[in-house]
Design an enzyme around this catalytic site. Structure first.
Site, PDB file in Angstrom:
ATOM      1  N   GLY A   1      46.143  40.708  45.549  1.00 50.43           N
ATOM      2  CA  GLY A   1      45.067  39.838  45.990  1.00 50.43           C
ATOM      3  C   GLY A   1      44.463  39.090  44.820  1.00 50.43           C
ATOM      4  N   SER A   2      43.170  38.817  44.929  1.00 51.02           N
ATOM      5  CA  SER A   2      42.521  37.978  43.925  1.00 51.02           C
ATOM      6  C   SER A   2      42.226  38.760  42.649  1.00 51.02           C
ATOM      7  CB  SER A   2      41.203  37.443  44.485  1.00 51.02           C
ATOM      8  OG  SER A   2      40.273  38.507  44.614  1.00 51.02           O
ATOM      9  N   ARG A   3      42.007  38.009  41.588  1.00 54.12           N
ATOM     10  CA  ARG A   3      41.637  38.618  40.311  1.00 54.12           C
ATOM     11  C   ARG A   3      40.315  39.357  40.439  1.00 54.12           C
ATOM     12  NH1 ARG A   3      42.348  35.206  34.805  1.00 54.12           N
ATOM     13  NH2 ARG A   3      41.421  36.615  33.283  1.00 54.12           N
TER      14      ARG A   3
ATOM     15  N   GLU B   1      48.108  43.366  41.664  1.00 52.15           N
ATOM     16  CA  GLU B   1      48.823  42.126  41.358  1.00 52.15           C
ATOM     17  C   GLU B   1      47.852  41.021  41.704  1.00 52.15           C
ATOM     18  OE1 GLU B   1      50.413  38.986  42.543  1.00 52.15           O
ATOM     19  OE2 GLU B   1      52.016  40.055  43.615  1.00 52.15           O
TER      20      GLU B   1
ATOM     21  N   CYS C   1      52.251  34.166  45.207  1.00 57.30           N
ATOM     22  CA  CYS C   1      51.816  34.614  43.884  1.00 57.30           C
ATOM     23  C   CYS C   1      52.615  33.910  42.793  1.00 57.30           C
ATOM     24  CB  CYS C   1      52.033  36.117  43.725  1.00 57.30           C
ATOM     25  SG  CYS C   1      51.512  37.064  45.145  1.00 57.30           S
TER      26      CYS C   1
ATOM     27  N   GLU D   1      43.762  30.200  38.198  1.00 58.78           N
ATOM     28  CA  GLU D   1      44.652  29.980  39.334  1.00 58.78           C
ATOM     29  C   GLU D   1      43.910  29.271  40.474  1.00 58.78           C
ATOM     30  OE1 GLU D   1      45.976  33.574  41.262  1.00 58.78           O
ATOM     31  OE2 GLU D   1      47.608  32.552  42.313  1.00 58.78           O
TER      32      GLU D   1
END
Lengths: 526, 526
Positions: B241-243, B265, B302, B393
């Protein structure tokens, strides 16, 4: 070879100006010459810059060249000769045979990793050939190898001035993986560290490697270690020491802009399960063997048997009687440092002062500075389960017997233990059923299960695990002793459709390195 | 099979009362039936208690039984039939062929892990036989295998409602390792999650496994995920998912009394290096292929190519002209959720508003809710190096071209990139020397290097690495796609002198499992 008190930064020697460090002979309490100059941010910066600059070249050394480097380090350590042993004796209070054995272990460890490097399985080479005709989509050519993480910071341990220090297991496995190493020396044995550091520095030069492959720093407090772990060029950390020290490094590493793995080996009380049939058959022999394991090296091993569990009754009483007699006659032994000695005394005093604990025996009185009297305490399972503080490690020759009403309670106590490096079963054939019930619990709690031995004594081999769930270590997925340790410093990289001439040798067609590879999932040497 | 809106906790169905969740069809903006009941601390408690209770039995299932379980899950997913595809289409806005392909991938992944389990190398079995005559000290019998870490928490990803969700790669590899799994469903596709969850639940029952091997939780916000990661019975976490989301889970895991590994990830911009000879030879073809990769699946991968690097000049201009034309004609596509769509629009607006960035092209206008117009931006190497925000991103079909004055600058930009899942080289033979200089940099930066392809499209095989240095993932030592992923959920255990009948089958004399083992360091099947 005179000991200069200098740090080794790449090919240079450098006398630090951020505080003075002197080793203390714990047997006399006297400071030893020379004065070592502590480093600061400038030295961390230089060591890390050199390590980063060396990384790409060092990691692509051939298997043979890397192995030869490890063997050269080993030979150079032997070539220091007796000076290494006498200096380590003076700085640690450890006896000559122990340090000669530790040197052999250190050298053997480097040579074993040389074999591992040559054999090449650590690369975990994998090839999934292209399938251009596959429907609905073709498959690309995909190949994988492992590469090293990058420069590694290693912290020397107090209790193994050779085998877990400058050229110890962490350094050997990091070098084997292809990582440059920056060692922060333990301040208890800076002279030993310098001697070994110069052996590595000379090997780097004679093997034609870039100087940044190795640096050795001294420092008077925590700041230099913190700066080293926080440096963005450092990509992993190896540490053996206290729980507090390990947790502090884990926190620094987790708070970096780029978090990195920390392999901290910290705290373990290594439970020993005295099973009923074994106690019935040989309580006295077990009592004597236990005390021998407990007091060896003044109990200063990570795998020291810090707690014992047994079912209350006449057999356990016989064990206790023998252990009390053996321990009562055991000589006081010099501990590694005044600080470790003080911590031992205070840990023992806390146990002795606990209302939940009875003192069964103390060793002979001390006859010199920094000596420790062994200690054996007892409590009940009920009290142990009620007081988490009784699980805290007392580093040294102190152990706590937990009297259990039955085997089911032994299992219940096992379930409540924190993570451990080892769990030991003293068992006979008639104990097998009870042990079978304990094994799944102990597998979840410890990195190594052993039967009818003692946890002290860690073989350096392929099958060893010196690791375990937290707080024994910060990362149960690895080991700090044995050949599996190389994996700590590696990460996989995949190459998709890369032209043949750009592929690393390990992944080229025809298997030029002759290593084990997995082709379409099948292991072979083609 | 009706979708009920219930969580699956072990063998039970349970309608949560901590907030309602409804899926939204992003193509229409309408809420879908039924209402899913979110869970809270009580459901986390029950799922984790069951998982813990199931662990010892599940981890000791035989290789064949474990493999058959994975294959049963795969078959049960296929047996759901078209309902799974139509529900996933409604919940994700993804087209039928994509979801049919994703189902095939999910099922193939489960079957591949079944093969891995049967083959047995993941146990990494090692035997160092006793050497009773060795001097100065005999060697004990030492054996090592890997065991699973314990119950694993898996967080479903928004962008792969099948392959990175309830029965996705994290769950498949955790099951393969022998770990019970508690899934926190992604709230964007709860119906798809329930259907797949019931397929797993049925497989657990029909394979005779303890019910706690699998649970599926729903939840309306962060608290349930935090509670799950904080639960002491959970021993590892898988997340895509998101950072921000990944960092939050890493923090929870690091602050537990017992820290645990988090495999998150998170964030990757997947640089594409347009090398000069390749551009000279086929700028137009590259421009078209790039836009196809960028816009596929509305760019919600991704591995989407988020930045491009090329040397300024006429060849790059030809590439840009073709890409601008292709992208300008690309249809607006529905994104997965209103939230993802809003984040895309705001990321694109930020780039468009930056004085350092020029907008080269936008896709066709939107014709429905939650649709995204593709976007191509440009900047210079100098500006890129000066502004770290340009590395952030933008999840979706947006990419940033970095115009470099020369190849040396491309390398300089590469050195400044954060960690990536992939790095792509568009190259011809004449680029080989320049690429050889880039490869060591890219190996340090990315988990997968590819030549003359596009990073979207991740093969599930033995050699794949879907991972990379932070922030691409939280742990570069592993992969979340491919068979190596099983290793994330394992730890080594050593058995010293354990009586033969207490040894696990994998380590017994005579190799009853017929697996690869390392005896005295040598690999073989004896």
């Amino acid at each position: 070879m005179p000991i200069t008190g200098d740090m080794l930064i790449g090919a240079a020697s450098h006398h630090g100006r951020d505080g003075d460090i002197r080793a203390i002979d714990p047997a006399t309490g006297e400071a030893l010459d020379p004065v070592f100059g502590g480093g600061g941010p400038a030295e961390v910066e230089r060591a890390c810059a050199l390590a980063e600059a060396a990384f790409d070249a060092f990691r692509e050394t051939g298997l043979e060249q890397r192995a030869a480097f490890l063997e050269t380090v080993a030979q150079n350590i032997l070539d220091i000769g007796d000076e290494l042993i006498t200096r380590a004796m003076a700085e640690s209070g450890l006896p000559r045979p122990r340090l000669e054995g530790e040197r052999a272990r250190t050298v053997g460890q480097l040579r074993l990793f040389a074999q591992v490097v040559r054999e090449g399985s650590w690369l975990d080479a994998r090839i999934d050939p292209a399938l251009p005709q596959r429907a609905p989509l073709p498959r690309s050519d995909l190949r994988q190898r492992h590469i090293p993480l990058g420069p590694v910071a290693v912290f020397g341990a107090s209790n193994f001035p050779l085998a877990f220090s400058v050229a110890g297991g962490d350094t050997a496995s990091a070098f084997a993986a292809g990582c440059p190493v920056v060692v922060k020396s333990h301040s208890a044995h800076p002279g030993t560290s310098e001697l070994v550091g110069r052996a590595i520095q000379a090997a780097v030069a004679s093997c034609g490697l870039p100087e940044g492959v190795f640096s050795l720093l001294f420092g008077t407090g925590n700041p230099i270690g913190t700066a080293l772990v926080a440096d963005p060029r450092i990509k992993a950390v190896g540490f053996t020491g206290s729980r507090r020290g390990g947790l502090a490094l884990m926190e620094v590493a987790a708070k970096r802009p780029e978090p990195i793995p920390v392999y901290a080996e910290m705290s373990s009380i290594n439970p020993v399960f005295l099973m009923p049939a074994a106690l019935a058959a040989r309580a006295e022999a077990l009592g004597k063997a236990f005390v021998a394991s407990l007091t060896m090296g003044a109990g200063q091993f990570c795998t020291n048997p810090g707690i014992l569990l047994g079912v209350d009754g006449p057999d356990l009483d016989r064990f206790v009687a023998t252990a009390v007699e053996a321990l009562g006659g055991s000589a006081a032994l010099t501990m590694l440092t005044p600080g470790i000695h003080a911590a031992y005394d205070s840990g023992v005093a806390a146990l002795a002062g606990s209302t939940a604990v009875a003192t069964l025996a103390r060793g002979l009185a001390c006859s010199g500075p920094n000596q420790a009297q062994a200690a054996l305490f007892a409590t009940t399972a009920e009290q142990f389960l009620a007081d988490a503080a009784l699980q805290e490690e007392v580093f040294g020759a102190a152990s706590l017997l937990i009297r259990c009403p039955d085997v089911a309670t032994m299992r219940k106590v096992a379930e409540r233990l924190e993570g451990q490096l080892t769990a030991t079963l003293q068992m006979d054939a008639a104990d097998a059923a009870a042990v079978a019930g304990l094994v799944p619990v102990l597998e979840r709690k410890a990195g190594r299960l052993l039967a009818n031995g003692w946890p002290t004594g860690v073989e350096v081999c392929h099958a060893m695990v010196h690791g375990g769930p937290f707080p024994a270590t910060s990362d149960s997925r690895t080991t700090s002793v044995g050949t599996l340790a190389i994996r700590r410093f590696l990460r996989p990289v995949c190459y998709q459709d890369l032209p043949a001439e750009l592929l690393p040798e390990a992944l080229r067609d025809g298997n030029p390195l002759g290593i084990w590879r997995r082709v379409d999932g099948a292991l072979g040497r083609e």
